[in-house]
Design an enzyme around this catalytic site. Structure first.
Site, PDB file in Angstrom:
ATOM      1  N   LYS A  17      -2.451-106.541  15.025  1.00 46.40           N
ATOM      2  CA  LYS A  17      -2.945-105.726  14.167  1.00 46.40           C
ATOM      3  C   LYS A  17      -3.227-106.526  12.735  1.00 46.40           C
ATOM      4  O   LYS A  17      -2.412-107.224  12.397  1.00 46.40           O
ATOM      5  CB  LYS A  17      -2.274-104.146  13.743  1.00 46.40           C
ATOM      6  CG  LYS A  17      -0.648-104.269  13.412  1.00 46.40           C
ATOM      7  CD  LYS A  17      -0.501-104.460  11.900  1.00 46.40           C
ATOM      8  CE  LYS A  17       0.832-104.857  11.525  1.00 46.40           C
ATOM      9  NZ  LYS A  17       1.262-105.140  10.344  1.00 46.40           N
ATOM     10  N   ASP A 144       5.588 -99.657  13.485  1.00 48.36           N
ATOM     11  CA  ASP A 144       4.554-100.223  13.872  1.00 48.36           C
ATOM     12  C   ASP A 144       4.149-100.176  15.278  1.00 48.36           C
ATOM     13  O   ASP A 144       3.070-100.354  15.993  1.00 48.36           O
ATOM     14  CB  ASP A 144       4.043-101.869  13.697  1.00 48.36           C
ATOM     15  CG  ASP A 144       4.069-101.968  12.106  1.00 48.36           C
ATOM     16  OD1 ASP A 144       3.832-100.884  11.184  1.00 48.36           O
ATOM     17  OD2 ASP A 144       4.334-103.011  11.502  1.00 48.36           O
TER      18      ASP A 144
HETATM   19  O1  C5P Z   1      10.480-100.025  11.429  1.00 48.21           O
HETATM   20  P1  C5P Z   1      10.665-101.703  11.478  1.00 48.21           P
HETATM   21  O2  C5P Z   1      12.084-102.037  12.242  1.00 48.21           O
HETATM   22  O3  C5P Z   1       9.489-102.422  11.885  1.00 48.21           O
HETATM   23  O4  C5P Z   1      10.839-101.862   9.957  1.00 48.21           O
HETATM   24  C1  C5P Z   1      11.515-103.092   9.595  1.00 48.21           C
HETATM   25  C2  C5P Z   1      12.083-103.033   8.193  1.00 48.21           C
HETATM   26  O5  C5P Z   1      10.938-102.874   7.510  1.00 48.21           O
HETATM   27  C3  C5P Z   1      12.804-101.766   7.718  1.00 48.21           C
HETATM   28  O6  C5P Z   1      14.272-102.131   8.267  1.00 48.21           O
HETATM   29  C4  C5P Z   1      12.554-101.805   6.491  1.00 48.21           C
HETATM   30  O7  C5P Z   1      13.475-102.750   5.780  1.00 48.21           O
HETATM   31  C5  C5P Z   1      11.254-102.238   6.198  1.00 48.21           C
HETATM   32  N1  C5P Z   1      10.468-101.075   6.257  1.00 48.21           N
HETATM   33  C6  C5P Z   1      10.277-100.150   5.056  1.00 48.21           C
HETATM   34  N2  C5P Z   1       9.375 -99.261   5.213  1.00 48.21           N
HETATM   35  C7  C5P Z   1       8.740 -98.733   6.045  1.00 48.21           C
HETATM   36  C8  C5P Z   1       8.637 -99.652   7.331  1.00 48.21           C
HETATM   37  C9  C5P Z   1       9.548-100.726   7.327  1.00 48.21           C
HETATM   38  O8  C5P Z   1      11.054-100.519   4.230  1.00 48.21           O
HETATM   39  N3  C5P Z   1       7.772 -97.842   6.115  1.00 48.21           N
END
Ligand code: C5P
Length: 306
Positions: A17, A144
């Site tokens: 993406k 994501d």
């Molecule tokens: O959800 P995911 O595991 O992909 O997120 C990885 C990291 O990215 C989270 O631990 C956080 O630090 C950051 N993040 C965030 N806000 C979001 C998505 C991700 O701060 N909406």
């Protein structure tokens, strides 16, 4: 309802993406940021194959394969374990990932592999999970991951996992310049917060407006108009990514010099994305950019069993 599981392997194709709008709101008490995240799936694909096995085994081939973890920390392995747990079965599967999406590149390659593993294991094990159940599991695995399942284009609210599909009225042609070495997503969000505080503003939800989709961007997608879309592409994580990797500024400039309508960092980076005026222009830009660059069309379908 359980159906008869196939005895042979199941292969699922999953897209990368690019975020055409990534508006980052304040940091929430849970550490995540509220987003208005407009995802567009692009035709660069990983393939995840699930085959019968005793226990959980993970192998990989393809681009950047040396940087793919082959243990239980891999999001695809975590997806298989989560699905098995939900259905009270053992996660007996050999997952093989064929990588084309850059690793830790800001193109949701790990999320794509997780969505692919869920769909492949669901088919292999005959668990018969509904789409809603799969989307719930996706959201637990990462912000994501639901979009990797769905594909096309969608607005993600919340931390990006609450999706509303968006209309795309035509094809868009992109080029992705892959930077050597990845960027850590949490580190990029932390840098974004730091820049906000250093600029004298706050970084909490109360300090910032609630993120919302840009109506002009949604209209440009629906119209399938690359010039219109180019004028409104935004990524609130770009300054942080370029701050952490200053050489990205030269890559972005090289794409614009090479005829791109617009250039931006893809998600949390360090991959740089260029919107081209045509398929031919995308191919020639990919050939002229220094380093590894790939042309890819959009939109692309979500996780698909081959
Ligand atoms: O959800 P995911 O595991 O992909 O997120 C990885 C990291 O990215 C989270 O631990 C956080 O630090 C950051 N993040 C965030 N806000 C979001 C998505 C991700 O701060 N909406």
């Amino acid at each position: 309802m359980r159906s008869d599981p196939p005895v042979t392997a199941v292969t699922v194709r999953v897209p990368a993406k690019v975020n055409v709008q990534l508006t980052v709101g304040g940091r929430r008490p849970d550490g995540f940021h509220d987003l208005a995240n407009v995802f567009l799936a692009v035709g660069l694909y990983d393939h995840v194959t699930a085959a019968p096995a005793e226990g959980l085994r993970l192998t990989a081939e393809g681009r950047d394969v040396a940087r793919v973890p082959l243990d239980g920390t891999n999001l695809a392995a975590r997806a298989a374990v989560a699905l098995a747990k939900r259905y009270g079965i053992e996660p007996d599967v050999h997952l093989h990932i064929d990588k084309a999406v850059p690793v830790a590149g800001g193109m949701a390659g790990g999320s794509a592999d997780a969505a692919g593993a869920l769909v492949a294991c669901d088919a292999l094990w005959g668990t018969g999970a509904s789409r809603e159940e799969l989307l719930d599991l996706c959201a637990e695995l990462g912000s994501d991951v639901p979009f990797s399942l769905v594909g096309g284009a969608a607005l993600g609210l919340g931390r990006g996992e609450r999706l509303t599909p968006l209309e795309v009225g035509g094809g868009f042609h992109w080029v992705f310049a892959v930077a050597e070495g990845g960027l850590s997503t949490p580190e990029v969000y932390r840098e974004c917060d730091r820049l906000r505080r250093a600029g004298g503003g706050g970084d909490l939800a109360a300090d910032l407006p609630a993120p919302a989709a840009d109506p002009e961007l949604v209209a440009a997608l629906a119209a399938g108009d690359p010039s219109r879309l180019a004028a409104v592409l935004t990524n609130d994580l770009q300054a942080a990514a370029v701050g952490l990797r200053p050489e990205l500024a030269a890559t972005l400039a090289a794409g614009l010099d090479g005829g791109a309508l617009a250039a931006l960092v893809s998600g949390s980076g360090p991959t740089c994305a260029f919107l081209a005026p045509s398929a031919a222009a995308a191919d020639s830009l990919a050939a002229t950019l220094p380093g590894r660059a790939y042309a890819a069309p959009a939109p692309a379908p979500g996780a698909t069993i081959l």
